[in-house]
Design a protein around this motif. Structure first.
Motif, PDB file in Angstrom:
ATOM      1  N   MET A  99      15.694  -9.571  -2.128  1.00 34.91           N
ATOM      2  CA  MET A  99      14.347 -10.140  -2.207  1.00 34.91           C
ATOM      3  C   MET A  99      14.268 -11.452  -1.426  1.00 34.91           C
ATOM      4  N   LEU A 100      15.266 -12.321  -1.582  1.00 34.23           N
ATOM      5  CA  LEU A 100      15.277 -13.587  -0.858  1.00 34.23           C
ATOM      6  C   LEU A 100      15.391 -13.373   0.643  1.00 34.23           C
ATOM      7  N   TRP A 101      16.217 -12.396   1.050  1.00 33.08           N
ATOM      8  CA  TRP A 101      16.378 -12.100   2.477  1.00 33.08           C
ATOM      9  C   TRP A 101      15.061 -11.609   3.078  1.00 33.08           C
ATOM     10  N   SER A 102      14.358 -10.738   2.353  1.00 37.38           N
ATOM     11  CA  SER A 102      13.064 -10.237   2.831  1.00 37.38           C
ATOM     12  C   SER A 102      12.065 -11.379   2.988  1.00 37.38           C
ATOM     13  N   GLU A 103      12.089 -12.298   2.020  1.00 38.42           N
ATOM     14  CA  GLU A 103      11.174 -13.441   2.092  1.00 38.42           C
ATOM     15  C   GLU A 103      11.538 -14.372   3.252  1.00 38.42           C
ATOM     16  N   PHE A 104      12.837 -14.579   3.464  1.00 40.82           N
ATOM     17  CA  PHE A 104      13.303 -15.483   4.525  1.00 40.82           C
ATOM     18  C   PHE A 104      12.973 -14.940   5.905  1.00 40.82           C
ATOM     19  N   THR A 105      13.135 -13.634   6.084  1.00 40.65           N
ATOM     20  CA  THR A 105      12.896 -13.027   7.387  1.00 40.65           C
ATOM     21  C   THR A 105      11.426 -12.675   7.604  1.00 40.65           C
ATOM     22  N   GLY A 106      10.615 -12.743   6.518  1.00 41.95           N
ATOM     23  CA  GLY A 106       9.203 -12.406   6.632  1.00 41.95           C
ATOM     24  C   GLY A 106       8.941 -10.919   6.682  1.00 41.95           C
ATOM     25  N   SER A 107       9.947 -10.115   6.368  1.00 43.13           N
ATOM     26  CA  SER A 107       9.790  -8.650   6.392  1.00 43.13           C
ATOM     27  C   SER A 107       9.359  -8.151   5.021  1.00 43.13           C
ATOM     28  N   GLN A 108       8.796  -6.969   4.989  1.00 39.51           N
ATOM     29  CA  GLN A 108       8.359  -6.349   3.737  1.00 39.51           C
ATOM     30  C   GLN A 108       9.562  -5.704   3.051  1.00 39.51           C
ATOM     31  N   ASN A 109       9.722  -5.952   1.771  1.00 38.41           N
ATOM     32  CA  ASN A 109      10.788  -5.318   1.015  1.00 38.41           C
ATOM     33  C   ASN A 109      10.385  -3.868   0.731  1.00 38.41           C
ATOM     34  N   ARG A 110      11.040  -2.930   1.413  1.00 33.69           N
ATOM     35  CA  ARG A 110      10.669  -1.512   1.271  1.00 33.69           C
ATOM     36  C   ARG A 110      10.905  -0.989  -0.139  1.00 33.69           C
ATOM     37  N   TRP A 111      11.873  -1.571  -0.823  1.00 32.01           N
ATOM     38  CA  TRP A 111      12.158  -1.112  -2.171  1.00 32.01           C
ATOM     39  C   TRP A 111      10.938  -1.226  -3.080  1.00 32.01           C
ATOM     40  N   ALA A 112      10.127  -2.255  -2.870  1.00 30.34           N
ATOM     41  CA  ALA A 112       9.016  -2.531  -3.778  1.00 30.34           C
ATOM     42  C   ALA A 112       8.043  -1.359  -3.871  1.00 30.34           C
ATOM     43  N   HIS A 113       7.977  -0.514  -2.838  1.00 28.05           N
ATOM     44  CA  HIS A 113       7.021   0.597  -2.824  1.00 28.05           C
ATOM     45  C   HIS A 113       7.696   1.956  -3.025  1.00 28.05           C
ATOM     46  N   ALA A 114       9.002   1.936  -3.308  1.00 33.48           N
ATOM     47  CA  ALA A 114       9.702   3.192  -3.571  1.00 33.48           C
ATOM     48  C   ALA A 114       9.327   3.718  -4.956  1.00 33.48           C
ATOM     49  N   TRP A 115       9.339   5.038  -5.122  1.00 33.07           N
ATOM     50  CA  TRP A 115       8.916   5.646  -6.386  1.00 33.07           C
ATOM     51  C   TRP A 115       9.803   5.231  -7.554  1.00 33.07           C
ATOM     52  N   TRP A 116      11.073   4.901  -7.267  1.00 32.96           N
ATOM     53  CA  TRP A 116      12.027   4.614  -8.325  1.00 32.96           C
ATOM     54  C   TRP A 116      12.059   3.139  -8.720  1.00 32.96           C
ATOM     55  N   PHE A 117      11.376   2.263  -7.960  1.00 30.83           N
ATOM     56  CA  PHE A 117      11.539   0.824  -8.132  1.00 30.83           C
ATOM     57  C   PHE A 117      11.050   0.359  -9.508  1.00 30.83           C
ATOM     58  N   ALA A 118       9.821   0.707  -9.881  1.00 28.54           N
ATOM     59  CA  ALA A 118       9.288   0.285 -11.180  1.00 28.54           C
ATOM     60  C   ALA A 118      10.074   0.909 -12.346  1.00 28.54           C
ATOM     61  N   PRO A 119      10.360   2.239 -12.335  1.00 30.22           N
ATOM     62  CA  PRO A 119      11.172   2.790 -13.424  1.00 30.22           C
ATOM     63  C   PRO A 119      12.555   2.154 -13.545  1.00 30.22           C
ATOM     64  N   PHE A 120      13.163   1.824 -12.400  1.00 30.86           N
ATOM     65  CA  PHE A 120      14.478   1.186 -12.407  1.00 30.86           C
ATOM     66  C   PHE A 120      14.424  -0.155 -13.139  1.00 30.86           C
ATOM     67  N   PHE A 121      13.430  -0.972 -12.818  1.00 34.73           N
ATOM     68  CA  PHE A 121      13.313  -2.272 -13.461  1.00 34.73           C
ATOM     69  C   PHE A 121      12.844  -2.133 -14.906  1.00 34.73           C
ATOM     70  N   GLY A 122      12.003  -1.127 -15.186  1.00 32.71           N
ATOM     71  CA  GLY A 122      11.614  -0.886 -16.571  1.00 32.71           C
ATOM     72  C   GLY A 122      12.814  -0.537 -17.433  1.00 32.71           C
ATOM     73  N   LEU A 123      13.692   0.335 -16.912  1.00 33.29           N
ATOM     74  CA  LEU A 123      14.896   0.735 -17.647  1.00 33.29           C
ATOM     75  C   LEU A 123      15.816  -0.457 -17.877  1.00 33.29           C
ATOM     76  N   LEU A 124      16.047  -1.237 -16.818  1.00 32.58           N
ATOM     77  CA  LEU A 124      16.885  -2.432 -16.959  1.00 32.58           C
ATOM     78  C   LEU A 124      16.280  -3.403 -17.966  1.00 32.58           C
ATOM     79  N   GLY A 125      14.962  -3.620 -17.848  1.00 36.35           N
ATOM     80  CA  GLY A 125      14.298  -4.559 -18.750  1.00 36.35           C
ATOM     81  C   GLY A 125      14.381  -4.121 -20.198  1.00 36.35           C
ATOM     82  N   GLY A 126      14.131  -2.833 -20.462  1.00 34.78           N
ATOM     83  CA  GLY A 126      14.208  -2.321 -21.828  1.00 34.78           C
ATOM     84  C   GLY A 126      15.603  -2.431 -22.397  1.00 34.78           C
ATOM     85  N   PHE A 127      16.602  -2.125 -21.565  1.00 34.10           N
ATOM     86  CA  PHE A 127      17.995  -2.197 -22.008  1.00 34.10           C
ATOM     87  C   PHE A 127      18.388  -3.629 -22.359  1.00 34.10           C
TER      88      PHE A 127
END
Length: 231
Positions: A99-127
């Motif tokens: 995330m920091l690298w994407s912000e530093f380079t000004g590029s879009q973080n492709r992970w943010a729009h992947a289908w698995w991104f929100a479920p992955f963080f939801g699972l981690l957060g719940g755990f």
């Protein structure tokens, strides 16, 4: 006071309270003492930020977060929590650096729009929230990656954790038996200090620009991850 402040803009500051509560009361027992405080503070925050949340983000995270609860209950009986805390810390550190690298380079973080991104963080957060009420870093990385502005960041965070923490209450009471009448009475005594902390947080966070707010959250999140890896 710190928990109240964390719910009105200073997310991640609970990283200072969780380890010390665990030392004072025991790891599992402390989660039952902290959780009602978090629920009370969540309700205060939601009353103030009730119109600021991105509900689509909340809905995307919740199903996987609930699954994370039950994984945490199973893991608690099988594997030392410290091993999973270290693995989780390394995982979050990797995502945080991307995330920091994407912000530093000004590029879009492709992970943010992947289908698995929100479920992955939801699972981690719940755990993590079930194991130790310490999912602030998980949610912070997700919302920072989604580049939410300050008030939407706080509002989305407040609504997500209110729903998640209220859903955890029956599991903590009926499965882990670590919320008792005595612990709940202690939480009621702390309610004025939660309210005071929430008011302090609101007054301070208004002085932050979006950019300085995001920088503050990044610093506190990095500190939370370091604690996760080292303790």
């Amino acid at each position: 006071m710190l928990i109240g402040m964390s719910k009105t803009g200073f997310q991640g500051i609970t990283a200072l309270t969780v380890p010390y509560m665990a030392i004072a009361f025991g790891a599992k027992e402390s989660t039952g003492i902290i959780l009602p405080k978090l629920c009370m503070a969540d309700i205060i925050a939601v009353c103030y930020f009730r119109k600021k949340a991105d509900w689509k983000a909340v809905v995307r995270l919740l199903p996987a977060a609930v699954a994370g609860f039950f994984i945490a209950i199973w893991v608690d009986d099988q594997i030392p929590a410290s091993d999973f805390r270290f693995l989780l810390g390394i995982t979050l550190l990797t995502v945080f650096l991307v995330m920091l690298w994407s912000e530093f380079t000004g590029s879009q973080n492709r992970w943010a729009h992947a289908w698995w991104f929100a479920p992955f963080f939801g699972l981690l957060g719940g755990f993590v929230t079930m194991i130790g009420n310490a999912a602030g870093a998980v949610m912070a990385i997700y919302l920072l990656t989604m580049r939410k502005e300050k008030m939407e960041f706080i509002g989305t965070n407040a609504w997500f954790f209110m729903v998640v923490n209220l859903l955890k209450l029956p599991l903590q009471i009926l499965v882990w038996h670590n919320i008792t009448f005595e612990s709940f009475r202690l939480n009621l005594l702390m309610l004025p200090f939660l309210g005071l902390g929430a008011c302090i947080g609101l007054r301070i966070v208004r002085r932050f620009s979006d950019q300085s707010f995001h920088r503050f959250i990044q610093i506190v999140t990095a500190f939370s991850i370091i604690l996760m890896i080292t303790r």
